[in-house]
Design an enzyme around this catalytic site. Structure first.
Site, short mmCIF file in Angstrom:
data_model
loop_
_atom_site.label_atom_id
_atom_site.label_comp_id
_atom_site.label_asym_id
_atom_site.label_seq_id
_atom_site.Cartn_x
_atom_site.Cartn_y
_atom_site.Cartn_z
N TYR A 162 0.36 -5.94 7.23
CA TYR A 162 -0.47 -5.60 8.13
C TYR A 162 -1.88 -6.52 8.32
O TYR A 162 -1.93 -7.15 7.02
CB TYR A 162 -1.06 -4.10 8.06
CG TYR A 162 -2.07 -3.72 9.12
CD1 TYR A 162 -1.70 -3.53 10.39
CD2 TYR A 162 -3.27 -3.33 8.82
CE1 TYR A 162 -2.61 -3.07 11.33
CE2 TYR A 162 -4.24 -3.14 9.56
CZ TYR A 162 -3.89 -2.97 10.99
OH TYR A 162 -4.81 -2.58 11.84
N THR A 187 -4.86 -6.53 7.73
CA THR A 187 -5.93 -6.52 6.72
C THR A 187 -5.31 -6.71 5.25
O THR A 187 -6.08 -6.71 4.46
CB THR A 187 -6.48 -5.05 6.65
OG1 THR A 187 -5.55 -4.39 6.51
CG2 THR A 187 -7.42 -5.04 7.93
N LYS A 188 -4.03 -6.88 5.06
CA LYS A 188 -3.27 -6.90 3.98
C LYS A 188 -3.27 -8.30 3.18
O LYS A 188 -3.75 -9.11 3.84
CB LYS A 188 -2.07 -6.18 3.85
CG LYS A 188 -1.92 -4.70 4.40
CD LYS A 188 -2.56 -3.71 3.32
CE LYS A 188 -2.93 -2.57 4.30
NZ LYS A 188 -2.04 -1.62 4.52
N ASN A 189 -2.93 -8.32 1.80
CA ASN A 189 -3.10 -9.49 1.23
C ASN A 189 -2.03 -10.60 1.76
O ASN A 189 -2.62 -11.80 1.52
CB ASN A 189 -2.82 -9.37 -0.23
CG ASN A 189 -3.86 -8.50 -0.90
OD1 ASN A 189 -5.07 -8.15 -0.25
ND2 ASN A 189 -3.81 -8.30 -2.21
#
Ligand SMILES: *Cc1c(COP(=O)(O)O)cnc(C)c1O
Length: 391
Positions: A186, A188-190
Protein backbone atom coordinates in the site's frame (compact mmCIF):
# COMPACT_ATOMS: atom_id res chain seq x y z
CA UNK A 1 0.79 38.45 14.71
CA UNK A 2 0.92 34.72 15.54
CA UNK A 3 4.41 33.16 15.37
CA UNK A 4 5.24 31.65 11.97
CA UNK A 5 4.55 27.95 11.43
CA UNK A 6 7.38 25.46 11.34
CA UNK A 7 6.68 25.01 7.60
CA UNK A 8 4.76 26.65 4.78
CA UNK A 9 4.02 23.49 2.87
CA UNK A 10 2.14 20.64 4.54
CA UNK A 11 4.29 17.55 5.18
CA UNK A 12 2.11 14.60 4.18
CA UNK A 13 2.45 11.57 6.48
CA UNK A 14 3.95 8.52 4.80
CA UNK A 15 4.07 9.72 1.21
CA UNK A 16 6.02 7.24 -0.94
CA UNK A 17 9.42 7.77 -2.58
CA UNK A 18 8.76 7.04 -6.26
CA UNK A 19 11.85 7.27 -8.50
CA UNK A 20 12.58 7.38 -12.22
CA UNK A 21 13.27 3.64 -12.74
CA UNK A 22 9.76 2.61 -11.65
CA UNK A 23 8.21 5.51 -13.58
CA UNK A 24 9.97 4.30 -16.73
CA UNK A 25 8.97 0.70 -16.01
CA UNK A 26 5.30 1.67 -15.61
CA UNK A 27 5.41 3.59 -18.90
CA UNK A 28 7.10 0.60 -20.54
CA UNK A 29 4.32 -1.61 -19.22
CA UNK A 30 1.66 0.72 -20.59
CA UNK A 31 3.36 0.77 -24.00
CA UNK A 32 3.85 -3.01 -23.99
CA UNK A 33 0.10 -3.54 -24.18
CA UNK A 34 0.21 -6.13 -21.35
CA UNK A 35 -1.20 -4.38 -18.30
CA UNK A 36 -2.73 -7.23 -16.32
CA UNK A 37 -1.09 -10.17 -14.56
CA UNK A 38 1.87 -11.17 -16.69
CA UNK A 39 5.63 -11.38 -16.99
CA UNK A 40 6.36 -8.45 -14.66
CA UNK A 41 4.27 -9.95 -11.87
CA UNK A 42 6.29 -13.17 -12.25
CA UNK A 43 9.55 -11.15 -12.11
CA UNK A 44 8.41 -9.30 -9.00
CA UNK A 45 7.32 -12.54 -7.30
CA UNK A 46 10.67 -14.13 -8.04
CA UNK A 47 12.59 -11.08 -6.75
CA UNK A 48 10.48 -11.03 -3.58
CA UNK A 49 10.86 -14.79 -3.07
CA UNK A 50 14.61 -14.39 -3.32
CA UNK A 51 14.60 -11.40 -0.96
CA UNK A 52 12.71 -13.36 1.69
CA UNK A 53 14.53 -16.61 0.93
CA UNK A 54 11.31 -18.62 1.03
CA UNK A 55 9.85 -21.34 -1.19
CA UNK A 56 6.94 -19.48 -2.76
CA UNK A 57 5.77 -15.89 -3.19
CA UNK A 58 2.40 -15.12 -4.75
CA UNK A 59 1.47 -11.54 -5.62
CA UNK A 60 -1.90 -10.13 -4.57
CA UNK A 61 -3.75 -6.90 -5.24
CA UNK A 62 -3.57 -6.12 -1.50
CA UNK A 63 -2.37 -7.53 1.80
CA UNK A 64 -6.01 -7.72 2.87
CA UNK A 65 -6.75 -10.00 -0.10
CA UNK A 66 -3.73 -12.09 0.87
CA UNK A 67 -4.86 -12.49 4.49
CA UNK A 68 -8.36 -13.46 3.36
CA UNK A 69 -7.01 -15.98 0.87
CA UNK A 70 -4.59 -17.46 3.41
CA UNK A 71 -7.48 -18.06 5.82
CA UNK A 72 -9.51 -19.61 2.97
CA UNK A 73 -6.76 -21.97 1.82
CA UNK A 74 -6.00 -23.03 5.40
CA UNK A 75 -9.64 -23.97 5.77
CA UNK A 76 -10.83 -21.37 8.28
CA UNK A 77 -14.60 -21.50 8.19
CA UNK A 78 -17.77 -20.48 10.05
CA UNK A 79 -17.66 -21.37 13.71
CA UNK A 80 -13.87 -21.22 13.91
CA UNK A 81 -11.97 -18.82 16.12
CA UNK A 82 -8.84 -16.93 15.11
CA UNK A 83 -6.63 -15.25 17.71
CA UNK A 84 -5.17 -11.85 16.89
CA UNK A 85 -4.21 -8.51 18.40
CA UNK A 86 -6.65 -5.64 18.93
CA UNK A 87 -3.86 -3.15 18.12
CA UNK A 88 -4.08 -3.49 14.35
CA UNK A 89 -5.70 -2.19 11.22
CA UNK A 90 -9.30 -3.08 10.37
CA UNK A 91 -8.20 -5.56 7.68
CA UNK A 92 -6.73 -8.08 10.15
CA UNK A 93 -10.07 -8.49 11.91
CA UNK A 94 -12.31 -8.03 8.88
CA UNK A 95 -10.85 -10.98 6.95
CA UNK A 96 -11.63 -13.28 9.89
CA UNK A 97 -15.23 -12.05 9.78
CA UNK A 98 -15.28 -12.58 5.98
CA UNK A 99 -14.60 -16.28 6.59
CA UNK A 100 -17.54 -16.40 8.98
CA UNK A 101 -15.08 -16.99 11.83
CA UNK A 102 -14.72 -15.12 15.11
CA UNK A 103 -11.78 -12.88 15.95
CA UNK A 104 -10.54 -13.51 19.49
CA UNK A 105 -8.36 -10.66 20.69
CA UNK A 106 -5.40 -11.06 22.99
CA UNK A 107 -3.90 -7.95 24.59
CA UNK A 108 -0.50 -6.55 23.61
CA UNK A 109 2.65 -5.81 25.60
CA UNK A 110 2.96 -2.13 26.41
CA UNK A 111 6.57 -1.80 25.31
CA UNK A 112 6.68 -3.86 22.09
CA UNK A 113 3.02 -3.16 21.19
CA UNK A 114 2.91 -6.75 19.89
CA UNK A 115 0.55 -9.54 20.96
CA UNK A 116 1.53 -10.82 24.41
CA UNK A 117 2.64 -14.43 23.87
CA UNK A 118 1.99 -15.25 27.52
CA UNK A 119 -1.72 -14.44 27.07
CA UNK A 120 -2.37 -16.54 23.96
CA UNK A 121 -2.77 -19.92 25.63
CA UNK A 122 -5.57 -18.64 27.84
CA UNK A 123 -7.58 -17.55 24.78
CA UNK A 124 -7.45 -20.95 23.05
CA UNK A 125 -10.67 -23.00 22.93
CA UNK A 126 -11.63 -26.15 21.03
CA UNK A 127 -12.76 -23.85 18.19
CA UNK A 128 -9.42 -22.05 17.76
CA UNK A 129 -7.81 -22.76 14.38
CA UNK A 130 -5.22 -20.04 13.80
CA UNK A 131 -3.24 -17.14 15.22
CA UNK A 132 -2.59 -13.95 13.27
CA UNK A 133 0.30 -12.08 14.90
CA UNK A 134 0.91 -8.55 13.57
CA UNK A 135 4.51 -7.30 13.52
CA UNK A 136 3.52 -3.90 14.82
CA UNK A 137 5.39 -0.92 13.34
CA UNK A 138 7.94 -3.36 11.88
CA UNK A 139 8.98 -5.02 15.15
CA UNK A 140 8.92 -8.82 14.89
CA UNK A 141 6.62 -10.59 17.35
CA UNK A 142 8.03 -13.21 19.69
CA UNK A 143 7.60 -15.93 17.09
CA UNK A 144 9.31 -18.73 19.07
CA UNK A 145 6.69 -18.59 21.76
CA UNK A 146 3.82 -18.07 19.29
CA UNK A 147 4.89 -21.02 17.12
CA UNK A 148 5.40 -23.15 20.24
CA UNK A 149 1.87 -22.56 21.53
CA UNK A 150 0.47 -22.99 18.00
CA UNK A 151 2.21 -26.34 17.59
CA UNK A 152 1.06 -27.51 20.99
CA UNK A 153 -2.56 -26.89 19.94
CA UNK A 154 -2.36 -27.69 16.20
CA UNK A 155 -3.01 -24.10 15.09
CA UNK A 156 -1.93 -22.30 11.93
CA UNK A 157 0.20 -19.17 12.19
CA UNK A 158 -0.59 -16.53 9.57
CA UNK A 159 1.63 -13.49 9.95
CA UNK A 160 0.35 -10.01 9.16
CA UNK A 161 3.67 -8.57 7.99
CA UNK A 162 2.16 -5.43 6.43
CA UNK A 163 4.72 -3.39 8.41
CA UNK A 164 7.56 -5.87 8.34
CA UNK A 165 9.00 -6.43 4.86
CA UNK A 166 12.61 -6.05 6.08
CA UNK A 167 12.16 -7.71 9.50
CA UNK A 168 14.18 -10.66 10.80
CA UNK A 169 13.45 -12.77 13.84
CA UNK A 170 16.33 -14.65 15.53
CA UNK A 171 18.26 -15.23 12.32
CA UNK A 172 15.18 -15.96 10.21
CA UNK A 173 13.73 -13.60 7.64
CA UNK A 174 10.07 -12.77 8.32
CA UNK A 175 8.10 -14.54 5.59
CA UNK A 176 9.77 -17.81 6.51
CA UNK A 177 8.54 -18.38 10.03
CA UNK A 178 4.77 -18.98 10.16
CA UNK A 179 2.72 -21.14 7.78
CA UNK A 180 1.76 -18.22 5.52
CA UNK A 181 2.86 -14.57 5.71
CA UNK A 182 1.10 -11.56 4.16
CA UNK A 183 2.91 -8.37 3.12
CA UNK A 184 1.47 -5.03 1.99
CA UNK A 185 2.62 -2.67 -0.75
CA UNK A 186 0.00 0.00 0.00
CA UNK A 187 1.15 3.60 -0.60
CA UNK A 188 2.33 4.22 2.95
CA UNK A 189 4.17 0.90 3.35
CA UNK A 190 7.92 0.27 3.00
CA UNK A 191 7.60 -1.03 -0.57
CA UNK A 192 4.85 0.65 -2.58
CA UNK A 193 2.91 -0.52 -5.64
CA UNK A 194 -0.08 1.80 -5.08
CA UNK A 195 -2.21 -1.13 -3.97
CA UNK A 196 -0.63 -4.56 -3.69
CA UNK A 197 0.45 -7.40 -1.48
CA UNK A 198 2.34 -10.69 -1.38
CA UNK A 199 1.84 -14.04 0.30
CA UNK A 200 4.85 -16.18 1.13
CA UNK A 201 4.90 -19.81 2.22
CA UNK A 202 7.17 -22.83 2.10
CA UNK A 203 4.24 -25.16 1.33
CA UNK A 204 3.89 -25.83 -2.43
CA UNK A 205 0.39 -27.29 -2.15
CA UNK A 206 -0.96 -24.18 -0.42
CA UNK A 207 0.94 -21.96 -2.85
CA UNK A 208 -0.71 -23.67 -5.85
CA UNK A 209 -4.15 -23.27 -4.33
CA UNK A 210 -3.45 -19.64 -3.40
CA UNK A 211 -2.37 -18.90 -6.97
CA UNK A 212 -5.42 -20.55 -8.49
CA UNK A 213 -7.87 -18.96 -6.04
CA UNK A 214 -6.33 -15.53 -6.53
CA UNK A 215 -7.53 -15.59 -10.15
CA UNK A 216 -11.14 -16.78 -10.18
CA UNK A 217 -10.21 -20.33 -9.15
CA UNK A 218 -9.46 -21.29 -12.73
CA UNK A 219 -6.77 -23.84 -13.48
CA UNK A 220 -3.11 -22.89 -13.46
CA UNK A 221 -1.61 -20.18 -15.63
CA UNK A 222 -4.98 -19.02 -16.90
CA UNK A 223 -3.44 -15.57 -17.34
CA UNK A 224 -1.63 -16.97 -20.38
CA UNK A 225 -4.86 -17.65 -22.22
CA UNK A 226 -4.47 -14.55 -24.38
CA UNK A 227 -0.72 -14.92 -24.86
CA UNK A 228 1.28 -16.25 -27.81
CA UNK A 229 1.07 -19.71 -26.30
CA UNK A 230 -2.35 -19.90 -27.82
CA UNK A 231 -5.69 -20.87 -26.38
CA UNK A 232 -5.37 -23.04 -23.31
CA UNK A 233 -8.62 -24.51 -22.13
CA UNK A 234 -9.15 -23.87 -18.45
CA UNK A 235 -11.42 -25.25 -15.82
CA UNK A 236 -12.93 -23.64 -12.75
CA UNK A 237 -11.58 -25.58 -9.79
CA UNK A 238 -12.88 -23.33 -6.98
CA UNK A 239 -15.14 -20.31 -6.66
CA UNK A 240 -12.01 -18.13 -6.56
CA UNK A 241 -11.46 -14.43 -6.08
CA UNK A 242 -10.18 -11.49 -8.13
CA UNK A 243 -7.09 -10.93 -6.02
CA UNK A 244 -4.34 -10.99 -8.68
CA UNK A 245 -1.72 -8.26 -9.04
CA UNK A 246 -1.35 -6.36 -12.35
CA UNK A 247 1.90 -5.84 -14.28
CA UNK A 248 1.47 -2.08 -13.78
CA UNK A 249 1.75 -2.65 -10.02
CA UNK A 250 4.62 -5.11 -10.39
CA UNK A 251 6.47 -2.54 -12.54
CA UNK A 252 6.53 -0.29 -9.45
CA UNK A 253 7.32 -3.16 -7.12
CA UNK A 254 10.37 -4.49 -8.99
CA UNK A 255 12.24 -1.19 -8.60
CA UNK A 256 10.85 -0.35 -5.17
CA UNK A 257 12.12 -3.73 -3.95
CA UNK A 258 15.56 -3.14 -5.43
CA UNK A 259 15.86 -0.11 -3.09
CA UNK A 260 14.29 -1.75 -0.05
CA UNK A 261 17.53 -2.04 1.96
CA UNK A 262 18.74 1.41 0.93
CA UNK A 263 15.42 2.94 2.03
CA UNK A 264 15.62 1.05 5.32
CA UNK A 265 19.03 2.67 5.87
CA UNK A 266 17.48 6.12 5.38
CA UNK A 267 14.66 5.34 7.80
CA UNK A 268 17.19 4.01 10.35
CA UNK A 269 18.99 7.36 10.15
CA UNK A 270 15.73 9.30 10.71
CA UNK A 271 14.80 6.89 13.52
CA UNK A 272 18.03 7.80 15.31
CA UNK A 273 17.37 11.52 14.81
CA UNK A 274 13.98 11.11 16.50
CA UNK A 275 15.46 8.92 19.27
CA UNK A 276 18.11 11.56 20.00
CA UNK A 277 15.64 14.45 19.92
CA UNK A 278 13.00 12.84 22.15
CA UNK A 279 15.09 10.58 24.39
CA UNK A 280 15.29 13.14 27.21
CA UNK A 281 11.78 14.56 26.97
CA UNK A 282 9.84 13.20 29.90
CA UNK A 283 6.41 13.67 28.28
CA UNK A 284 7.40 11.34 25.41
CA UNK A 285 8.16 7.63 25.43
CA UNK A 286 10.22 6.60 22.41
CA UNK A 287 9.95 3.12 20.81
CA UNK A 288 11.35 0.26 22.90
CA UNK A 289 14.86 -0.86 22.06
CA UNK A 290 14.12 -4.45 23.13
CA UNK A 291 14.81 -6.85 20.26
CA UNK A 292 15.97 -10.48 20.46
CA UNK A 293 19.48 -11.24 19.13
CA UNK A 294 19.62 -11.92 15.39
CA UNK A 295 16.46 -9.87 14.86
CA UNK A 296 15.82 -6.72 12.85
CA UNK A 297 13.11 -4.09 13.18
CA UNK A 298 11.72 -3.05 9.77
CA UNK A 299 11.39 0.60 10.93
CA UNK A 300 7.97 1.10 9.37
CA UNK A 301 6.45 3.45 11.96
CA UNK A 302 8.18 5.70 14.48
CA UNK A 303 5.55 5.76 17.18
CA UNK A 304 5.88 7.94 20.25
CA UNK A 305 3.67 7.65 23.32
CA UNK A 306 2.49 10.92 24.87
CA UNK A 307 2.20 11.35 28.62
CA UNK A 308 -1.28 12.80 28.16
CA UNK A 309 -1.88 13.29 31.89
CA UNK A 310 1.25 15.37 32.37
CA UNK A 311 0.65 17.27 29.12
CA UNK A 312 -2.98 18.02 29.88
CA UNK A 313 -3.61 17.39 26.22
CA UNK A 314 -5.24 14.49 24.43
CA UNK A 315 -3.52 12.67 21.59
CA UNK A 316 -6.11 14.04 19.16
CA UNK A 317 -5.35 17.59 20.32
CA UNK A 318 -1.67 16.87 19.76
CA UNK A 319 -2.37 15.60 16.22
CA UNK A 320 -4.44 18.73 15.55
CA UNK A 321 -1.70 21.02 16.87
CA UNK A 322 0.87 19.24 14.66
CA UNK A 323 -1.44 19.78 11.69
CA UNK A 324 -1.48 23.48 12.58
CA UNK A 325 2.30 23.40 12.27
CA UNK A 326 1.76 21.82 8.82
CA UNK A 327 3.03 18.41 9.90
CA UNK A 328 0.95 15.33 9.12
CA UNK A 329 1.07 12.45 11.62
CA UNK A 330 -0.57 9.03 11.90
CA UNK A 331 -2.41 7.07 14.59
CA UNK A 332 -1.68 3.32 14.74
CA UNK A 333 -4.14 2.28 15.97
CA UNK A 334 -7.47 2.88 17.64
CA UNK A 335 -7.87 -0.67 19.04
CA UNK A 336 -10.18 -2.76 16.89
CA UNK A 337 -12.39 -3.94 19.77
CA UNK A 338 -13.45 -0.33 20.42
CA UNK A 339 -14.81 0.22 16.88
CA UNK A 340 -18.58 0.13 16.50
CA UNK A 341 -18.85 -3.11 14.54
CA UNK A 342 -16.50 -5.07 16.80
CA UNK A 343 -18.06 -3.67 19.96
CA UNK A 344 -21.47 -4.79 18.77
CA UNK A 345 -20.62 -8.17 17.23
CA UNK A 346 -18.20 -9.32 19.94
CA UNK A 347 -19.70 -7.43 22.89
CA UNK A 348 -16.43 -5.71 23.72
CA UNK A 349 -16.09 -2.53 25.70
CA UNK A 350 -13.51 -0.22 27.14
CA UNK A 351 -11.36 -2.00 29.68
CA UNK A 352 -11.25 -5.36 27.88
CA UNK A 353 -7.68 -4.94 26.59
CA UNK A 354 -6.07 -2.31 28.82
CA UNK A 355 -2.62 -2.26 27.21
CA UNK A 356 -3.95 -1.83 23.66
CA UNK A 357 -6.25 0.92 24.94
CA UNK A 358 -3.45 2.62 26.88
CA UNK A 359 -1.36 2.72 23.69
CA UNK A 360 -4.39 3.64 21.55
CA UNK A 361 -4.93 6.82 23.60
CA UNK A 362 -1.29 7.91 23.57
CA UNK A 363 0.25 6.82 20.29
CA UNK A 364 1.33 9.14 17.48
CA UNK A 365 3.32 8.04 14.41
CA UNK A 366 5.80 10.52 13.01
CA UNK A 367 6.63 10.51 9.32
CA UNK A 368 9.55 8.22 8.46
CA UNK A 369 9.33 8.05 4.67
CA UNK A 370 12.62 7.90 2.73
CA UNK A 371 11.10 10.69 0.66
CA UNK A 372 11.74 13.06 3.58
CA UNK A 373 14.90 15.12 3.72
CA UNK A 374 16.94 15.62 6.90
CA UNK A 375 15.39 19.12 7.03
CA UNK A 376 11.90 17.65 6.90
CA UNK A 377 12.75 15.42 9.86
CA UNK A 378 14.12 18.47 11.73
CA UNK A 379 10.83 20.25 11.01
CA UNK A 380 8.90 17.36 12.54
CA UNK A 381 11.14 17.52 15.63
CA UNK A 382 10.70 21.32 15.92
CA UNK A 383 6.95 20.99 15.57
CA UNK A 384 6.79 18.37 18.32
CA UNK A 385 8.73 20.57 20.75
CA UNK A 386 6.62 23.63 19.88
CA UNK A 387 3.43 21.69 20.49
CA UNK A 388 4.78 20.29 23.79
CA UNK A 389 5.73 23.74 25.00
CA UNK A 390 2.45 25.30 24.00
CA UNK A 391 0.61 23.58 26.86
C1 LIG B 1 -1.86 -1.72 5.78
C2 LIG B 1 -2.21 -2.86 6.66
C3 LIG B 1 -2.95 -3.95 6.19
C4 LIG B 1 -3.64 -3.96 4.87
O1 LIG B 1 -2.81 -3.80 3.79
P1 LIG B 1 -3.46 -3.51 2.35
O2 LIG B 1 -2.34 -3.83 1.40
O3 LIG B 1 -3.84 -2.06 2.34
O4 LIG B 1 -4.62 -4.41 2.18
C5 LIG B 1 -3.12 -5.04 7.03
N1 LIG B 1 -2.60 -5.05 8.27
C6 LIG B 1 -1.91 -4.02 8.77
C7 LIG B 1 -1.35 -4.11 10.15
C8 LIG B 1 -1.71 -2.88 7.99
O5 LIG B 1 -1.05 -1.83 8.49
Amino acid sequence: MPPPKVRDKFLVFGSPAIEEPEIREVVDTLRSGWLGTGPKVRRFEEAFREYVGCGQAIAMNSCTAGLHLALDVLGIRPGDEVITTPLTFAATGNVIIHRGARPVFVDVERDTMNIDPAEIEGAITERTRAIIPVHMAGRPCEMDRIVEVAEAHGLYVIEDAAHAIEAWYKGKKIGNVGHVTAFSFYVTKNVCTGEGGMLTTNNDVWADEIRIKSLHGVSKDAWKRYSTEGFQPYEVLYPGYKYNMMDIQAALGIHQLSRVEQNLGIREQYWEMYDRAFGDISEITTPSKRLPPGSRHARHLYTILLDIDRLGMTRNQFVEAMKNEKIGTGVHFIPLHLHKYYREILGHRKGDFPNAEWIGERTVSLSLSPKLTVNDVSDVISAVSRVLHST
